[in-house]
Design an enzyme around this catalytic site. Structure first.
Site, mmCIF file in Angstrom:
data_model
loop_
_atom_site.group_PDB
_atom_site.id
_atom_site.type_symbol
_atom_site.label_atom_id
_atom_site.label_comp_id
_atom_site.label_asym_id
_atom_site.label_seq_id
_atom_site.Cartn_x
_atom_site.Cartn_y
_atom_site.Cartn_z
ATOM 1 N N ASP A 17 0.759 -1.688 -0.265
ATOM 2 C CA ASP A 17 0.239 -0.133 -0.349
ATOM 3 C C ASP A 17 1.189 1.338 0.169
ATOM 4 O OD1 ASP A 17 -2.247 1.451 -0.625
ATOM 5 O OD2 ASP A 17 -2.443 1.149 1.863
ATOM 6 N N ASP A 29 -2.832 -2.639 -2.430
ATOM 7 C CA ASP A 29 -4.175 -1.920 -2.489
ATOM 8 C C ASP A 29 -3.701 -1.352 -3.573
ATOM 9 O OD1 ASP A 29 -6.884 -0.891 -1.472
ATOM 10 O OD2 ASP A 29 -5.753 0.619 0.000
ATOM 11 N N ASN A 30 -5.504 -0.708 -3.928
ATOM 12 C CA ASN A 30 -4.956 0.559 -4.220
ATOM 13 C C ASN A 30 -5.006 -0.143 -6.487
ATOM 14 O OD1 ASN A 30 -4.222 2.827 -2.991
ATOM 15 N ND2 ASN A 30 -6.068 3.090 -2.812
ATOM 16 N N GLU A 75 -10.839 4.692 -1.233
ATOM 17 C CA GLU A 75 -11.631 4.513 0.034
ATOM 18 C C GLU A 75 -12.039 5.988 0.246
ATOM 19 O OE1 GLU A 75 -7.203 4.860 -0.097
ATOM 20 O OE2 GLU A 75 -8.403 3.538 -0.552
ATOM 21 N N LYS A 93 2.450 3.710 -5.828
ATOM 22 C CA LYS A 93 2.367 2.515 -6.621
ATOM 23 C C LYS A 93 3.025 2.011 -7.845
ATOM 24 C CE LYS A 93 -1.292 3.264 -4.444
ATOM 25 N NZ LYS A 93 -0.781 2.745 -3.118
#
Length: 264
Positions: free
Chosen positions: A191, A219-220, A249, A194
């Site tokens: 997380d 995540d993401n 989120e 990226k």
């Protein structure tokens, strides 16, 4: 005349407040680029200027005001309330947090690596579910974020379960075995930046930090997105991957978590 001017100013201020507080946040809920631009660029800079503080510091203030010391779940709840009612922040969030919880519960890991601590929200979620004597190492590049995260983790009463290390993931991952006495990780939660997901995954493979059954949870992967990482874990015979659809989120923008089991 003065009354008209006062009423006009008051009306204008009310309209601006309504736009800031409700109209624009509602309008950007479904658009990834606009949501990130509004929350992470305009609102954060505005509030930093007005309050002479930072978003992490304001988040920490909400924890100290609303969470019970030593109660991890109340810390998580306080942060979620702050982010939904006061100010958006880039935690994994309550919706995706439930997916994170289910993976931690399923694995019951003894060793966990978190890449990207930010303010400690996901760190608290993970650490609160770990069995006795489990080890969670979380890496954070930004020293200001790390300073807040340490206080959030301590407020949750989890400092004995968490080792927060400041520095770049690319520098720290090769030192895990020698410096932190960890041979392999049962769970890795990605997380952080990226563009580091893929090189850090390959680096963990090269360093032998993944064993058969180790789980990478990223995540993401849709927003902001990690296309090269997704292509790698989905195409590689070394992984069995599964996508968990969710939302960015505290918004309605599509996002999700990618769970990838290392097959050896």
């Amino acid at each position: 005349m003065w009354h008209a001017l006062i009423y006009s100013c008051a009306g204008g201020a009310a309209v601006l407040y309504a736009l800031y507080r409700w109209v624009i946040p509602a309008a950007v809920q479904y658009h990834a680029g606009l949501a990130l631009l509004w929350h992470d660029y305009f609102v954060e800079r505005l509030l930093d200027t007005l309050t002479q503080s930072t978003r992490p510091q304001r988040l920490l203030g909400a924890v100290k005001k609303n969470a019970t010391r030593g109660d991890p779940r109340s810390v998580v709840k306080a942060i979620d309330q702050f982010c939904r009612q006061k100010e958006w922040a880039m935690n994994v969030g309550d919706e995706k947090g439930c997916i994170l919880d289910s993976v931690v519960s399923e694995l019951n890991p003894a060793t966990v690596l978190e890449l990207g601590t930010y303010c400690g929200y996901s760190t608290v979620r993970i650490a609160s579910m770990l069995p006795p004597h489990a080890k969670l190492i979380t890496l954070e590049f930004n020293p200001d974020y790390a300073a807040v995260a340490r206080q959030v983790i301590a407020w949750a009463g989890l400092e004995d379960k968490v080792q927060l290390v400041e520095g770049a993931s690319g520098d720290l991952i090769p030192k895990m075995s020698e410096q932190f006495e960890v041979e392999t990780f049962d769970l890795v939660f990605l997380d952080h930046w990226k563009d580091r997901y893929l090189p850090d995954t390959k680096l963990m493979e090269e360093c032998g930090l993944l064993k058969k059954g180790s789980v990478l949870l990223a995540d993401n992967v849709i927003c902001p997105g990690t296309p090269e990482y997704l292509e790698y874990v989905r195409a590689s015979p070394r992984y069995e991957s599964q996508y968990f659809r969710s939302h960015l989120e505290y918004t309605k923008v599509e996002d999700g978590l990618e769970k990838s089991v290392f097959l050896g």
